[in-house]
Every structure is written in structure tokens, then in C-alpha cells.
Design a protein around this motif. Sequence first.
Motif, mmCIF file in Angstrom:
data_model
loop_
_atom_site.group_PDB
_atom_site.id
_atom_site.type_symbol
_atom_site.label_atom_id
_atom_site.label_comp_id
_atom_site.label_asym_id
_atom_site.label_seq_id
_atom_site.Cartn_x
_atom_site.Cartn_y
_atom_site.Cartn_z
ATOM 1 N N LYS A 22 0.838 -1.206 0.000
ATOM 2 C CA LYS A 22 0.000 0.000 0.000
ATOM 3 C C LYS A 22 0.865 1.246 0.000
ATOM 4 O O LYS A 22 0.613 2.199 -0.729
ATOM 5 C CB LYS A 22 -0.911 -0.012 1.239
ATOM 6 C CG LYS A 22 -1.782 1.232 1.367
ATOM 7 C CD LYS A 22 -2.801 1.299 0.252
ATOM 8 C CE LYS A 22 -3.704 2.515 0.434
ATOM 9 N NZ LYS A 22 -4.691 2.621 -0.630
ATOM 10 N N ASN A 179 -16.623 11.248 4.237
ATOM 11 C CA ASN A 179 -17.585 10.347 3.595
ATOM 12 C C ASN A 179 -18.385 11.066 2.525
ATOM 13 O O ASN A 179 -18.860 10.441 1.562
ATOM 14 C CB ASN A 179 -18.534 9.750 4.640
ATOM 15 C CG ASN A 179 -17.928 8.563 5.363
ATOM 16 O OD1 ASN A 179 -17.065 7.872 4.821
ATOM 17 N ND2 ASN A 179 -18.366 8.318 6.581
ATOM 18 N N LYS A 182 -16.031 12.081 -1.909
ATOM 19 C CA LYS A 182 -15.526 10.817 -2.447
ATOM 20 C C LYS A 182 -14.290 10.991 -3.322
ATOM 21 O O LYS A 182 -13.641 10.002 -3.671
ATOM 22 C CB LYS A 182 -16.628 10.131 -3.272
ATOM 23 C CG LYS A 182 -17.924 9.880 -2.500
ATOM 24 C CD LYS A 182 -17.705 8.959 -1.321
ATOM 25 C CE LYS A 182 -19.027 8.666 -0.611
ATOM 26 N NZ LYS A 182 -18.846 7.818 0.589
ATOM 27 N N GLU A 185 -8.602 10.719 -1.005
ATOM 28 C CA GLU A 185 -8.076 9.649 -0.163
ATOM 29 C C GLU A 185 -7.260 10.332 0.938
ATOM 30 O O GLU A 185 -6.920 11.507 0.814
ATOM 31 C CB GLU A 185 -7.197 8.703 -0.984
ATOM 32 C CG GLU A 185 -7.970 7.976 -2.071
ATOM 33 C CD GLU A 185 -7.073 7.075 -2.915
ATOM 34 O OE1 GLU A 185 -5.838 7.236 -2.838
ATOM 35 O OE2 GLU A 185 -7.607 6.231 -3.646
ATOM 36 N N GLN A 221 -13.044 3.455 10.368
ATOM 37 C CA GLN A 221 -13.618 2.356 9.579
ATOM 38 C C GLN A 221 -14.766 1.666 10.315
ATOM 39 O O GLN A 221 -15.866 1.501 9.760
ATOM 40 C CB GLN A 221 -12.534 1.321 9.249
ATOM 41 C CG GLN A 221 -13.082 0.095 8.519
ATOM 42 C CD GLN A 221 -12.011 -0.962 8.292
ATOM 43 O OE1 GLN A 221 -10.836 -0.728 8.562
ATOM 44 N NE2 GLN A 221 -12.412 -2.116 7.802
ATOM 45 N N ASN A 222 -14.514 1.252 11.554
ATOM 46 C CA ASN A 222 -15.462 0.389 12.263
ATOM 47 C C ASN A 222 -16.654 1.134 12.860
ATOM 48 O O ASN A 222 -17.758 0.581 12.924
ATOM 49 C CB ASN A 222 -14.725 -0.370 13.374
ATOM 50 C CG ASN A 222 -13.651 -1.294 12.831
ATOM 51 O OD1 ASN A 222 -13.746 -1.768 11.697
ATOM 52 N ND2 ASN A 222 -12.631 -1.556 13.632
ATOM 53 N N ASN A 225 -17.817 4.076 9.407
ATOM 54 C CA ASN A 225 -18.039 3.547 8.054
ATOM 55 C C ASN A 225 -17.250 4.250 6.961
ATOM 56 O O ASN A 225 -17.712 4.371 5.824
ATOM 57 C CB ASN A 225 -19.540 3.612 7.717
ATOM 58 C CG ASN A 225 -20.383 2.821 8.689
ATOM 59 O OD1 ASN A 225 -20.052 1.697 9.046
ATOM 60 N ND2 ASN A 225 -21.487 3.416 9.143
ATOM 61 N N VAL A 226 -16.048 4.709 7.278
ATOM 62 C CA VAL A 226 -15.182 5.256 6.244
ATOM 63 C C VAL A 226 -14.573 4.091 5.464
ATOM 64 O O VAL A 226 -14.087 3.120 6.047
ATOM 65 C CB VAL A 226 -14.068 6.132 6.847
ATOM 66 C CG1 VAL A 226 -13.148 6.646 5.748
ATOM 67 C CG2 VAL A 226 -14.672 7.305 7.607
ATOM 68 N N ASP A 227 -14.603 4.182 4.150
ATOM 69 C CA ASP A 227 -14.097 3.122 3.286
ATOM 70 C C ASP A 227 -12.611 2.891 3.571
ATOM 71 O O ASP A 227 -11.792 3.794 3.381
ATOM 72 C CB ASP A 227 -14.299 3.523 1.828
ATOM 73 C CG ASP A 227 -13.848 2.441 0.853
ATOM 74 O OD1 ASP A 227 -13.403 1.369 1.303
ATOM 75 O OD2 ASP A 227 -13.957 2.672 -0.368
ATOM 76 N N PRO A 228 -12.220 1.684 4.009
ATOM 77 C CA PRO A 228 -10.802 1.448 4.327
ATOM 78 C C PRO A 228 -9.889 1.551 3.114
ATOM 79 O O PRO A 228 -8.693 1.807 3.255
ATOM 80 C CB PRO A 228 -10.809 0.015 4.899
ATOM 81 C CG PRO A 228 -12.058 -0.612 4.366
ATOM 82 C CD PRO A 228 -13.057 0.495 4.279
ATOM 83 N N ALA A 229 -10.454 1.376 1.903
ATOM 84 C CA ALA A 229 -9.631 1.479 0.703
ATOM 85 C C ALA A 229 -9.154 2.911 0.466
ATOM 86 O O ALA A 229 -8.207 3.143 -0.291
ATOM 87 C CB ALA A 229 -10.422 0.998 -0.512
ATOM 88 N N ARG A 230 -9.788 3.882 1.132
ATOM 89 C CA ARG A 230 -9.404 5.278 0.970
ATOM 90 C C ARG A 230 -8.385 5.725 2.024
ATOM 91 O O ARG A 230 -7.918 6.858 1.982
ATOM 92 C CB ARG A 230 -10.640 6.180 1.069
ATOM 93 C CG ARG A 230 -11.694 5.932 0.006
ATOM 94 C CD ARG A 230 -12.936 6.756 0.267
ATOM 95 N NE ARG A 230 -12.621 8.182 0.304
ATOM 96 C CZ ARG A 230 -13.391 9.108 0.867
ATOM 97 N NH1 ARG A 230 -14.514 8.736 1.483
ATOM 98 N NH2 ARG A 230 -13.048 10.373 0.840
#
Length: 280
Positions: A22, A179, A182, A185, A221-222, A225-230
Motif C-alpha cells: 500500500k 464520507n 468521495k 483519499e 472504519q469500524n 463507516n469510512v471506506d478502508p480502501a481510501r
Amino acid sequence: MKKLFAIAIAGVLMTSCVSNKKFAELEDQYNTTKEELKTAEMKLSACEDEKKSIRESYESQIKTLQNTNAALLNTTGEMVTISKTAATNLERSLESMQEKDLQIKTMRDAINKKDSVTLALVTSLKGALNNIDDEDIQISVEKGVVFVSISDKLLFGSGQYKVTNEAKAVLAKVAKVVNDKKDFEFMVEGHTDTDPISRTNIEDNWDLSTKRATAVVRILQNEYNVDPARMTAAGRGEYVPVASNDTAAGKAKNRRTRIVVLPKLDQFFGMIEEGMKTAK
């Protein structure tokens, strides 16, 4: 900035809390987009120079033709017409100037749009966090990149990496903003002062800074709900201070967690590329 990423990668390798792949991808993306931005700026400068040269040439031709016309009128009393070749050359010069103007406008529009998106992000963050003490959280912009710096006294207990309940309220507000945006990152960086850490479950300041960054990422993330891919978590240890570690006040400033918001520059350069196609 390259040094910043090099140190970040070294931190990650030492703590094994962040994916080597990453970080390599992030550094490659940053280096690529930086080179692309540099190329775009060089092209913009070249277009400006070429436009200036064409304009000067055009004005010189006009002046020459005017002088010629005046001389012929003085000697013959007859009106002189511009030759077909001269007229064609002038027409081509005007077309070239118009094309360069359009290309420059396209680049400026793309840069203005990126700046507008960044400004909107900063405005949203400041609006969401307007009730937070400036000493605990600061928002800044450097070269199109947004930085949110949060002091450790707000996020963690001394020598700890568990996020406090008070800090979760702040992270909830940050999460709501990111969030909704979009096109960005971001990297969460942990920073410490130079005081050595002596706890059984923490090896050193590298370890502490990375654990803190990872703890923030997990909360985002948990719980929000933030996208972990970002997201990317990085430990910077004590090696990127913002103040002297010779005083207690300086150390307090250095103990921080920084959220680096990275625009998706591939979209920015894609817009320039499409604009150039239209300009041709």
C-alpha cells in the motif's frame, strides 16, 4: 514531500502495521502525479511563451505592412493590397494564437476546479470542527493538500494508543466530511516527541506512533463507516517535528496525529487531457 513518504515507508516497515504494498503504491502514485503536475506546469509556461512570441511576430508583421503601405502610397498615390501569402501567414498566426489561448484556458479551468474542490473540503472541515480549540486541532493547506492536525492530549492518554471518547466525537465529524467527499483519499500519520517510551507493549516511538495511527483508522472504519480502501495508516515516530523538543511546549506540539487528505490527481489530469483534445 518525498522525504516525508520515505520516512513514512521506513516507519511502516519497522512496525509492520501498514501494508508495504500500500505504501509503495501510494508513493508511486504521489511521484507520478507530482511529475504530471510539473509537466502540466511546464506546458502551461511553454504555451504562454509561445503565445507571446506569436503575438510579437504578428505585431511586427503588421508594423512592416503598415510601413510598406505608407511608402507605396507616398510614391504612387495608389492603395496597396496585402499579398495573398502575407494574408495567409497572418491568418495562420491568428489561428495559432487562438489555439494556445484555448489550451491555456483549459489548464487554468482544471487548476481552478481542483482549487475549488480543495477549498470546499477545507470549508466543510472547519464548519464541522468550529467548536474545537485551535490548540487541539488545526486545518491547513499546502500545495493543494489539506492537513488536519490533532494533538495527542485530545486523542490519547499519555503514552497510550487507545482513542478517548472525547476524541471519537471529533473523529465522527471528520468522518462525516470525508464520507461526503468521495474524490479524496487520506493518510493518518502518528507523530511523537523525542522522549523514549518504556512500556511492555510498546517497543519505541516508532511503534507508538504507528499504533496511534492504526487506532484512528480503525475507529473511522469500524464506527463511522469510512471506506478502508481510501485510508492509509502511517507511523512517523519523532522524526518530523513541528517544534523544538527542548521545551515542554514544543514536545506537546510534536505529539500529534495528522490526517493528510490527498486529492485524486488522476481526475485532475484527465480533465486537462480531455480539454486539450477539445482544443485541437
